[in-house]
Scaffold this motif. Structure first.
Motif, PDB file in Angstrom:
ATOM      1  N   ALA A 186      -9.343   4.270  -7.091  1.00  0.00           N
ATOM      2  CA  ALA A 186      -8.023   4.652  -7.868  1.00  0.00           C
ATOM      3  C   ALA A 186      -7.219   3.447  -7.829  1.00  0.00           C
ATOM      4  N   PHE A 187      -6.758   2.890  -6.681  1.00  0.00           N
ATOM      5  CA  PHE A 187      -5.882   1.784  -6.535  1.00  0.00           C
ATOM      6  C   PHE A 187      -6.171   0.472  -7.392  1.00  0.00           C
ATOM      7  N   VAL A 188      -7.796   0.132  -7.207  1.00  0.00           N
ATOM      8  CA  VAL A 188      -8.224  -0.892  -8.087  1.00  0.00           C
ATOM      9  C   VAL A 188      -8.302  -0.557  -9.848  1.00  0.00           C
ATOM     10  N   VAL A 189      -8.395   0.681 -10.113  1.00  0.00           N
ATOM     11  CA  VAL A 189      -8.301   1.285 -11.516  1.00  0.00           C
ATOM     12  C   VAL A 189      -7.033   0.911 -11.911  1.00  0.00           C
TER      13      VAL A 189
ATOM     14  N   SER B  83      -5.151  -5.572  -6.336  1.00  0.00           N
ATOM     15  CA  SER B  83      -4.525  -4.585  -7.428  1.00  0.00           C
ATOM     16  C   SER B  83      -3.089  -4.085  -7.360  1.00  0.00           C
ATOM     17  N   ILE B  84      -2.618  -3.949  -5.923  1.00  0.00           N
ATOM     18  CA  ILE B  84      -1.222  -3.517  -5.746  1.00  0.00           C
ATOM     19  C   ILE B  84      -0.244  -4.672  -6.297  1.00  0.00           C
ATOM     20  N   VAL B  85      -0.686  -6.052  -6.034  1.00  0.00           N
ATOM     21  CA  VAL B  85       0.178  -7.012  -6.563  1.00  0.00           C
ATOM     22  C   VAL B  85      -0.123  -7.261  -7.975  1.00  0.00           C
ATOM     23  N   VAL B  86      -1.027  -7.079  -8.805  1.00  0.00           N
ATOM     24  CA  VAL B  86      -1.164  -7.071 -10.056  1.00  0.00           C
ATOM     25  C   VAL B  86      -0.657  -5.803 -10.875  1.00  0.00           C
ATOM     26  N   ALA B  87      -0.673  -4.450 -10.166  1.00  0.00           N
ATOM     27  CA  ALA B  87      -0.012  -3.500 -10.952  1.00  0.00           C
ATOM     28  C   ALA B  87       1.331  -3.379 -10.895  1.00  0.00           C
ATOM     29  N   PHE B  88       1.918  -3.938  -9.997  1.00  0.00           N
ATOM     30  CA  PHE B  88       3.568  -3.798  -9.674  1.00  0.00           C
ATOM     31  C   PHE B  88       4.171  -5.194 -10.712  1.00  0.00           C
ATOM     32  N   ARG B  89       3.171  -6.313 -10.669  1.00  0.00           N
ATOM     33  CA  ARG B  89       3.977  -7.106 -11.636  1.00  0.00           C
ATOM     34  C   ARG B  89       3.580  -6.768 -13.055  1.00  0.00           C
ATOM     35  N   ARG B  90       2.710  -6.152 -13.581  1.00  0.00           N
ATOM     36  CA  ARG B  90       2.726  -5.542 -14.780  1.00  0.00           C
ATOM     37  C   ARG B  90       3.867  -4.711 -15.060  1.00  0.00           C
ATOM     38  N   GLN B  91       4.292  -3.698 -14.088  1.00  0.00           N
ATOM     39  CA  GLN B  91       5.298  -3.042 -14.003  1.00  0.00           C
ATOM     40  C   GLN B  91       6.898  -3.562 -14.107  1.00  0.00           C
ATOM     41  N   GLN B  92       6.820  -4.964 -13.974  1.00  0.00           N
ATOM     42  CA  GLN B  92       7.970  -5.869 -13.774  1.00  0.00           C
ATOM     43  C   GLN B  92       8.805  -5.452 -12.650  1.00  0.00           C
ATOM     44  N   ASP B  93       8.332  -4.958 -11.384  1.00  0.00           N
ATOM     45  CA  ASP B  93       8.860  -4.204 -10.492  1.00  0.00           C
ATOM     46  C   ASP B  93       9.915  -5.123  -9.850  1.00  0.00           C
ATOM     47  N   GLY B  94      11.127  -4.919  -9.532  1.00  0.00           N
ATOM     48  CA  GLY B  94      11.926  -5.992  -8.831  1.00  0.00           C
ATOM     49  C   GLY B  94      12.080  -6.193  -7.582  1.00  0.00           C
TER      50      GLY B  94
ATOM     51  N   TYR C  22       0.805  -1.148   0.102  1.00  0.00           N
ATOM     52  CA  TYR C  22      -0.095  -0.123  -0.025  1.00  0.00           C
ATOM     53  C   TYR C  22       0.925   1.100   0.130  1.00  0.00           C
ATOM     54  N   ALA C  23       1.785   1.320   0.759  1.00  0.00           N
ATOM     55  CA  ALA C  23       2.901   2.433   0.913  1.00  0.00           C
ATOM     56  C   ALA C  23       3.418   2.547  -0.561  1.00  0.00           C
ATOM     57  N   GLN C  24       4.035   1.492  -1.163  1.00  0.00           N
ATOM     58  CA  GLN C  24       4.568   1.605  -2.431  1.00  0.00           C
ATOM     59  C   GLN C  24       3.759   2.260  -3.287  1.00  0.00           C
ATOM     60  N   MET C  25       2.310   1.911  -3.307  1.00  0.00           N
ATOM     61  CA  MET C  25       1.469   2.362  -4.374  1.00  0.00           C
ATOM     62  C   MET C  25       1.130   3.747  -4.007  1.00  0.00           C
ATOM     63  N   SER C  26       1.062   4.004  -2.791  1.00  0.00           N
ATOM     64  CA  SER C  26       0.719   5.661  -2.314  1.00  0.00           C
ATOM     65  C   SER C  26       2.002   6.441  -2.782  1.00  0.00           C
ATOM     66  N   LYS C  27       3.159   5.920  -3.071  1.00  0.00           N
ATOM     67  CA  LYS C  27       4.410   6.835  -3.576  1.00  0.00           C
ATOM     68  C   LYS C  27       3.844   7.105  -5.191  1.00  0.00           C
ATOM     69  N   GLN C  28       3.286   6.340  -5.816  1.00  0.00           N
ATOM     70  CA  GLN C  28       3.009   6.541  -7.016  1.00  0.00           C
ATOM     71  C   GLN C  28       1.539   7.158  -7.572  1.00  0.00           C
ATOM     72  N   LEU C  29       0.722   7.038  -6.679  1.00  0.00           N
ATOM     73  CA  LEU C  29      -0.785   7.421  -6.909  1.00  0.00           C
ATOM     74  C   LEU C  29      -1.268   8.259  -5.729  1.00  0.00           C
ATOM     75  N   VAL C  30      -1.695   9.429  -6.182  1.00  0.00           N
ATOM     76  CA  VAL C  30      -2.358  10.505  -5.289  1.00  0.00           C
ATOM     77  C   VAL C  30      -3.793  10.491  -5.644  1.00  0.00           C
ATOM     78  N   ASN C  31      -4.959  10.057  -4.900  1.00  0.00           N
ATOM     79  CA  ASN C  31      -6.121  10.504  -5.517  1.00  0.00           C
ATOM     80  C   ASN C  31      -7.184  10.496  -4.254  1.00  0.00           C
TER      81      ASN C  31
END
Length: 480
Positions: free
Chosen positions: A86-89, A390-401, A71-80
Motif C-alpha cells: 500500500a505504501f508503494v501504491v 515511496s515515502i519520500v516521493v509521496a510526501f514530495r508530491r504533497q509538498q510537505d514542509g 514510515y511513521a509519518q506515512m503510517s499516520k496517513q495510511l492504514v492497510n
C-alpha cells in the motif's frame, strides 16, 4: 438487507484487536531473537567484522530508525493490511505497488517454506539428541505449520499472546546468558573501537546484521487490526527496531566478550561448519542443564517465527485478494477476523513446496533453508527499499514542509537500505548460505516479478480498468 452485514462480517479483519505490545510481539517473534543470535550473530562474527560485530547491529538500527521516521509519518496517513504494498501504491503508483505486492507475496510465502525446513531440521536433531526419538524433518515441519495454521485461525490477538509468551521465554534466556558473561568476565569495550569495527568486512557484517531485523516492517500489516492505528503502528515500529537492536546488539557484545574480541572472528570460523558457537559458549557460561533449555527454546523461537510469518504472508494474500489483483475469495475472513481462505492457501502452499523438496531428496538445512530464507530475505530488503523511496516521493508530491521527517531521514534510510540490498544481491551466496548455482540464480525471480508486475498492471489497465483503479482506491482502511 441482511446480505450486506454478512458480507462485511466475512471480508473484514477484526479491528481493535491489537495494541502496541501485541504488534511488537508479532514482529519480534518473526525476528526470533534466539534464532538471530544462534544463526545471524554467529555468521556476522565469522564472515563479517568479527569482534566488531556488535556495532554492525547498532549501525543497521540507525539506518532503520531513519527510515522509520518517514514510515511513521506515512503510517499516520495510511492504514492497510497490504503493508508496504500500500505504501508503494501511494508513492510510486499502481504499477509500482503491484510489483511490490508480488515481491512481498513471494518473499513472505518463501519465508514460511524456509521455516518449515529450519523448524523440521532442528526439531528432528534436538528431539533425537534429548530423547532418542527420531522422526523425519518433514513430519515435524508439517506438524508445525499445521499448528500455526490452527492458532492463526483462532485470531491475531490469540496469536500475539502465544508469541508474547514465546518471546519472553527466549529473550529471558538471552538475558541470563548476557548477565552470566557480564558477571564472570565482563564486557569488552574494544568491540566498539575502530580497530575492530572496521576489521574483517564491515559491509558483510552489516548485511548479515540487517537480516536479523527482518520482520520489523510487518507492523504496517496489522494496522487494520490495531487499536488507534495512527498512533499504534508508529510506536510499535520504533519499539520493535530499538528492541531488536538492544537484544541482538548487546547479546552479540556478550558473545565476542566471552570469546575475546581479538579472537572472535577465528572462533566464529572454527564453529561455522557445525553452527554451535553459541551453544559452546552456553556450556561454559550457563552449564549443561541451561544449555539444554536453550536448545529447547530454540525450537520455540523457530515455531514463533513460523507463526509470525504465516500471519504476515496471509495478510498480503488477503490484501491482494481484496484489491482483486488475486482471486477475490482470498479476501474472505472468519468470524474471529482472521483471513480464512488466504490462511489455507498460504499454509497449503508452504506445505506442498516443502513436500516437493522432501520428495526430491533435498537436505533441509543445505537446500530448503538457503533457497527459501535467502530469497525471502532479499525480497524483504528490496521491499523495504521500495517503501522508503515511496515515502519520500509521496510526501514530495504533497509538498510537505516537514523536511526532516518526510525527506531527509527517510531519504537517508533509503540510501542505507539500498546499499544493504545491493550487498545482498552481490553476496547472495552468503545471505543464502550456499554457493550452488541454482541458489545464486534465485535473485532473477525478482526480475520476473518486476516484468510480471508491469505486464499484469498493463493488462488490468486495459482489460479490467475497475480493478486497476481499485489498486489506488483500496488504500485507506481506518478501523471504525
Amino acid at each position: 438487507m441482511t446480505a450486506v452485514p454478512d458480507q462485511q462480517t466475512h471480508t473484514e479483519l477484526r479491528s481493535g484487536a491489537l495494541g502496541v505490545a501485541g504488534i511488537v510481539f508479532l514482529v519480534l517473534a518473526a525476528v526470533a531473537p534466539l534464532t538471530g543470535i544462534v544463526v545471524v550473530a554467529s555468521l556476522a562474527i565469522a564472515l563479517g567484522n568479527g569482534g566488531g560485530a556488535p556495532m554492525s547491529f547498532f549501525l543497521v538500527a540507525v539506518i532503520l530508525l531513519l527510515f522509520a521516521v518517514g514510515y511513521a509519518q506515512m503510517s499516520k496517513q495510511l492504514v492497510n493490511a497490504g503493508g508496504f504494498y500500500a505504501f508503494v501504491v501511494r508513492g510510486l503508483g499502481r504499477t509500482g505497488g503491484l510489483v511490490a505486492g508480488l515481491i512481498a507475496t513471494l518473499g513472505y510465502n518463501f519465508f514460511v517454506v524456509g521455516t518449515i525446513g529450519t523448524s523440521g531440521f532442528f526439531m528432528q536433531t534436538i528431539i533425537k539428541d534429548l530423547t532418542g526419538f527420531d522422526l523425519s524433518w518433514i513430519v515435524w515441519g508439517l506438524l508445525s505449520i499445521a499448528v500455526c495454521f490452527v492458532l492463526a485461525r483462532i485470531g491475531v490477538d490469540f496469536s500475539s499472546k502465544v508469541l508474547g509468551v514465546c518471546l519472553v521465554l527466549e529473550t529471558s534466556m538471552l538475558v541470563v546468558f548476557d548477565i552470566s558473561v557480564l558477571v564472570q568476565k565482563g564486557y569488552d569495550f574494544a568491540a566498539f573501537s575502530p580497530e575492530w569495527v572496521f576489521s574483517g568486512s564491515l559491509p558483510i557484517g552489516m548485511l548479515l546484521a540487517a537480516t536479523g531485523f527482518l520482520g520489523f516492517e510487518a507492523t504496517a500489516l496489522f494496522g487494520e487490526e490495531a487499536k488507534d492505528p495512527l498512533r499504534t503502528v508508529p510506536r510499535a515500529t520504533y519499539t520493535a527496531i530499538v528492541a531488536i537492536a538492544v537484544i541482538l546488539g548487546v547479546t552479540t557484545w556478550a558473545v565476542v566478550s566471552a570469546i575475546g574480541v581479538p579472537k572472535a572472528q577465528k572462533a566464529g570460523l572454527d564453529h561455522l561448519a557445525n553452527g554451535d558457537l553459541i551453544f559452546s559458549l552456553a556450556q561454559r557460561y550457563l552449564g549443561g542443564p541451561l544449555t539444554t533449555v536453550m536448545m529447547i527454546l530454540l525450537l520455540v523461537s523457530l515455531f514463533a517465527a513460523m507463526l509470525a510469518f504465516h500471519n504476515s504472508a496471509s495478510r498480503y494474500l488477503y490484501a491482494l485478494g481484496r484489491a482483486r489483483v488475486l482471486p477475490r475469495v482470498l479476501a474472505r475472513t472468519r468470524a474471529s477476523g482472521s483471513p480464512a481462505v488466504a490462511g489455507i492457501v498460504q499454509a497449503g502452499f508452504a506445505a506442498i513446496v516443502a513436500l516437493i523438496f522432501f520428495i526430491a531428496g533435498a537436505d533441509p538445512i543445505l537446500t530448503v533453508v538457503p533457497a527459501m530464507l535467502g530469497f525471502g530475505t532479499l525480497s524483504v530488503l528490496i521491499l523495504q527499499g521500495l517503501a522508503a523511496l515511496s515515502i519520500v516521493v509521496a510526501f514530495r508530491r504533497q509538498q510537505d514542509g516537514r523536511w526532516w521527517s518526510t525527506f531527509i531521514a527517510p531519504g537517508l534510510g533509503f540510501l542505507g537500505i539500498t546499499a544493504i540490498s545491493i550487498l545482498a544481491i552481490v553476496n547472495f551466496d552468503i545471505v543464502a548460505g550456499s554457493d550452488a548455482l541454482a541458489i545464486r540464480l534465485m535473485p532473477l525471480l525478482l526480475l520476473l516479478a518486476l516484468i510480471g508486475g508491469i505486464g499484469y498492471a498493463a493488462y488490468l489497465k486495459r482489460a479490467k480498468p475497475a480493478v486497476y483503479d481499485g489498486l489506488a482506491t483500496d488504500l485507506e482502511r481506518f478501523p471504525a
